[in-house]
Enzyme design. Sequence first.
Site, short mmCIF file in Angstrom:
data_model
loop_
_atom_site.label_atom_id
_atom_site.label_comp_id
_atom_site.label_asym_id
_atom_site.label_seq_id
_atom_site.Cartn_x
_atom_site.Cartn_y
_atom_site.Cartn_z
N ASP A 132 0.86 -1.18 0.00
CA ASP A 132 0.00 0.00 0.00
C ASP A 132 0.90 1.23 0.00
OD1 ASP A 132 -1.90 2.01 0.45
OD2 ASP A 132 -3.10 0.75 1.77
N ARG B 27 -0.26 4.44 -0.27
CA ARG B 27 -1.02 5.65 0.00
C ARG B 27 -0.51 6.41 1.22
NH1 ARG B 27 -6.91 2.96 0.10
NH2 ARG B 27 -5.65 1.38 1.18
#
Length: 381
Positions: free
Chosen positions: A313, A315
């Site tokens: 991930d 983000r």
Amino acid sequence: MPLSRVRLSDIAAAHRGTGGIAVDRATADFRRGEPLVVRDGDRAVLALAVEALSDERLARFVRLAGSSPSLAMTSRRASLLGLGSDGPGVVRVSLSGTPVAQRLRDLADPLSAPAIAPTVVAVTAARPLDADSAAVALAKIARLLPAAVTATIGLIDSRQVEDWARLEGLLIVEAAAILDYPVDTARRLAKVGEARVPLAGAENTRIIAFRPSDGGLEHIAIVIGTPDPSEPILARIHSECFTGDLLASLRCDCGDQLRGAIREIAQRGAGVLLYLAQEGRGIGLVNKLRAYQLQDEGFDTVDANLQLGFDADERIYVPAAEMLRQIGFDRVRLMTNNPLKVEALGHCGIAVVERVAHIFPSNDHNENYLRTKAVKSGHML
């Protein structure tokens, strides 16, 4: 004015004053397949995105550098090639002779056609803040495969580097500016547009657009009803998903979560949905499609990202925290199944006073996807 007539020290000053203009220009150069100079202190490196490589561009790169290139890639991708141990960070792979462009792409792209890999001479861990690490970070910012061809520029001092780069029409960007860019620009969001936009099931809705100071992609706050600023706001953080949100893809649950959040916030009276420009968990639409192809070959959603050289991930949630503060809230009731979102908002100074479950039925196409999110990413499903 042509770049050859611009003082590169002025470009660096522009970056310091605006928080990312030089990086934004460097991102465009990387996407076009242009080489540029990344500087960390007294060391300067010529860098070129691997994804944009052609034999002609590689030949020009070697001519400019005056030496054989190395390949900078994430340690995760290198470990899958048997070139070191898994972990965070970047490695610099030294190669024998001058490899052809296709063979370099083969190393960076797990979907590339099989070819004979160049002979690896040495694999060296890059320092976290050095130019090689920054070149890979720039490829990520550009939403390209996270790998770059690099070569140290053998000039004596920064003035020589600037004069040489000016003559060759090359942009110089500081490594620190690249590495600071994602968080720095997120902290510089400004409201640039707002309008009443009635939605199906949520007619009392305003949409507010926020743009980073470098002129990059906007993030959106969808404010439903009239939230009470004295109370924690009901909030959903939603990363954009072109395939799920717009095309109703069955491979994920994103479209269901988006429309379901709007309905639930409206039913509860008021709240906000923060729509972040972070497609594919931060790797971009093209890389997400590559991850889908790897999933079709048997990898799960986490391992597909790792195969491409990304983290599971990528983000960040600084934009969400900044938007919340600008609309007047520092406490939320967060609609999420992801405990990392709760933790990340806390690190950004937003208190999560309650986690509100946000679960939807699976289908035949996304059962494995949802199972992987629960088992490997800790989602509470």
